[in-house]
Design an enzyme around this catalytic site. Structure first.
Site, PDB file in Angstrom:
ATOM      1  N   GLU A   1     -44.190  -9.664  -6.178  1.00 30.66           N
ATOM      2  CA  GLU A   1     -43.833  -8.489  -6.983  1.00 30.66           C
ATOM      3  C   GLU A   1     -44.992  -8.055  -7.879  1.00 30.66           C
ATOM      4  OE1 GLU A   1     -41.148  -8.174 -10.916  1.00 30.66           O
ATOM      5  OE2 GLU A   1     -40.024  -8.810  -9.141  1.00 30.66           O
TER       6      GLU A   1
ATOM      7  N   HIS B   1     -41.423 -14.931  -5.064  1.00 28.54           N
ATOM      8  CA  HIS B   1     -40.918 -13.556  -5.072  1.00 28.54           C
ATOM      9  C   HIS B   1     -41.582 -12.777  -6.202  1.00 28.54           C
ATOM     10  CE1 HIS B   1     -38.310 -10.459  -6.821  1.00 28.54           C
ATOM     11  NE2 HIS B   1     -37.803 -10.251  -5.614  1.00 28.54           N
ATOM     12  N   ASN B   2     -41.616 -13.369  -7.390  1.00 32.35           N
ATOM     13  CA  ASN B   2     -42.193 -12.680  -8.540  1.00 32.35           C
ATOM     14  C   ASN B   2     -43.701 -12.515  -8.402  1.00 32.35           C
ATOM     15  OD1 ASN B   2     -39.585 -12.840  -9.439  1.00 32.35           O
ATOM     16  ND2 ASN B   2     -40.089 -13.675 -11.434  1.00 32.35           N
TER      17      ASN B   2
ATOM     18  N   LYS C   1     -38.068 -18.134  -5.844  1.00 28.74           N
ATOM     19  CA  LYS C   1     -37.992 -17.027  -6.800  1.00 28.74           C
ATOM     20  C   LYS C   1     -39.341 -16.803  -7.479  1.00 28.74           C
ATOM     21  CE  LYS C   1     -36.127 -13.859  -9.456  1.00 28.74           C
ATOM     22  NZ  LYS C   1     -36.898 -13.738 -10.669  1.00 28.74           N
TER      23      LYS C   1
ATOM     24  N   SER D   1     -32.665 -12.317  -8.417  1.00 27.71           N
ATOM     25  CA  SER D   1     -33.536 -11.145  -8.529  1.00 27.71           C
ATOM     26  C   SER D   1     -32.742  -9.861  -8.388  1.00 27.71           C
ATOM     27  CB  SER D   1     -34.630 -11.174  -7.452  1.00 27.71           C
ATOM     28  OG  SER D   1     -35.422 -10.000  -7.524  1.00 27.71           O
TER      29      SER D   1
ATOM     30  N   GLY E   1     -32.790  -7.564 -11.462  1.00 28.10           N
ATOM     31  CA  GLY E   1     -32.711  -6.944 -12.772  1.00 28.10           C
ATOM     32  C   GLY E   1     -31.269  -6.715 -13.197  1.00 28.10           C
TER      33      GLY E   1
END
Length: 465
Positions: free
Chosen positions: A195, A191-192, A188, A133, A135
């Site tokens: 987000e 996490h998204n 992950k 993570s 970007g």
């Protein structure tokens, strides 16, 4: 010819940035990119971005690419998730040897990762599902990295991954061995999901404030918030977005209100359904994006209905800040609860405190609250066990009710805030109307029910008709 420490397959935005990051840290890197489907120029363009000090070799054939790597080989795959990953595995497999490690650094579904781990284990190849993570900027300067797989595999790839990862406030790498099999990609994914909800919360606050404030005024409000405990990377970039102008016009005002998504938010919701836990805020955020995609339908219905404008009143930004804090706590609680349940179900032994720590830098959801979360999970199993946070939620209930009321009176979609509040009400209510649900189920399906005056192990059935 000297061998490279690691290989990278795929030179898209993330793959090329990670490759340069690895080379910057002094490691020798071999990179591969296909030449088919209009990508003949990708490798040459990438090599032009390197400098003489970087030990980078480029390849367009798998055999020579794999041969260039020291053994056991470490190969990081940075391509689009899905069938493409399986295609690359099949193509590169004939050139691999026992003990080699394939690392999937994309946003693959954790169940796909579980399958690949099992399939490759039979072939004596180690497979690591690795969440990344941050970007493009994070990949180049230091992302948050969440590798799964065996501890033995992690020990071999750790020197590279920990070197390129972001560093926390104490200089420690934002990279840990998360857990076995698909644990890295699951973490992950969550996490998204967090987000998604964090972004939607800010979008809804922006909508509410837009009733009476300009973009610059909203940016000023957010700037004040960013000096408090609700500060975050997402809040920081939202301030920049609100202020950005081109030719005297705010760029934000020129952007179509039709949000995209890549599926990882909905995966979190599906996982919650499968595991039997709650993540209503992530689901609300996903559905908000879906609704935004129906732009033509929204335009038509907006023109078809007749709405009466209410008297405009200014929202109290202090009250709204409390509501925002409230909703963010609930969002993080639901996300970490999902990880805890998955950990228990799959025997991953996730360390939630360490996961919070590696999310304090490099990743998209880094924030002041994530720093606080490190200690919370050292002493508690979830956020609601922390007395301080429980008091914050309790004392903020009036603020979120007032903010929801304002959204209703001004006809503003405010779903993630609603989801946060509804969850809080339900989880803190001693007696819910689920007794009626159980009676209904027993009536039409003889599913039985438990009774308030009997042991939970005992079930009953009533002849309702």
């Amino acid at each position: 010819m000297s061998k490279s420490t690691i290989g990278v397959i795929g030179l898209g935005v993330m793959g090329s940035s990670l490759s340069l990051n690895i080379a910057d840290k002094g490691f020798a890197v071999s990179v591969y990119n296909r030449v088919k489907q209009g990508e003949a120029h990708v490798l040459s363009d990438f090599l032009k971005r390197t400098d003489a000090s970087m030990k980078i070799k480029g390849f367009t054939e798998f055999k020579s690419f794999v041969t260039s790597l020291e053994r056991p080989r470490n190969i990081l795959v940075m391509i689009k998730a899905g069938n493409a990953i399986d295609a690359v595995i099949e193509a590169v497999l004939p050139f691999l040897d026992e003990g080699d490690i394939l690392i999937d650094g994309g946003n693959s579904h954790y169940l796909d990762t579980n399958r690949r781990v099992t399939n490759l284990k039979d072939k004596k190849i180690n497979f690591v599902g690795c969440g990344v993570s941050g970007g493009e900027e994070g990949a180049r300067k230091g992302p948050s990295i969440m590798p799964g797989g065996t501890k033995e595999s992690y020990a071999k790839i750790a020197p590279v991954l920990e070197a390129i990862a972001a560093k926390d406030n104490h200089g420690k790498s934002c990279c840990i061995h998360v857990g076995e099999a698909g644990a890295g990609h699951f973490v992950k994914m969550v996490h998204n999901g967090i987000e998604y909800a964090e972004m939607q919360l800010l979008a809804e606050v922006y909508a509410l404030l837009s009733v009476t404030k300009t973009n610059d005024e909203i940016a000023n409000v957010f700037s004040e918030w960013n000096k408090t405990d609700v500060s975050s990377y997402l809040l920081e970039i939202t301030i920049d977005i609100l202020r950005k102008k081109e030719n005297g016009i705010h760029v934000l005002d020129t952007i179509l209100d039709k949000a995209g998504n890549k599926g990882t938010g909905s995966w979190s919701s599906k996982a919650a359904f499968d595991l039997g836990t709650v993540n209503t805020m992530m689901s609300s955020a996903v559905f908000a994006r879906y609704i935004s995609a129906f732009k033509h339908k929204r335009n038509a219905l907006s023109n078809a209905i007749k709405t009466v404008a209410n008297q405009v009143e200014t929202v109290d930004v202090k009250v709204l800040e409390k509501a925002y804090r409230f909703a963010r706590i609930v969002n993080h609680h639901q996300g970490f609860e999902l990880m805890q349940l998955a950990s228990n179900t799959y025997n991953w032994y996730l360390n939630l405190s360490e996961i919070a720590r590696i999310w304090t830098n490099g990743c998209i959801i880094r924030s002041e609250f994530m720093e606080t979360s490190i200690n919370i999970f050292k002493y508690n199993n979830n956020y609601l066990e922390d007395e301080t946070l429980l008091e914050v939620l309790t004392s903020s209930e009036a603020a979120i009710k007032k903010s929801i009321s304002y959204s209703l009176s001004h006809r503003i979609a405010f779903d993630t805030f609603w989801s946060a509040y509804n969850y809080w009400i339900a989880i803190t209510t001693e007696r819910l109307p689920a007794n009626l649900i159980q009676a209904q189920r027993d009536y039409f399906g003889a599913h039985t029910y438990q009774k308030t005056d009997a042991p939970e192990t005992q079930f009953f059935h009533t002849k309702w008709y």
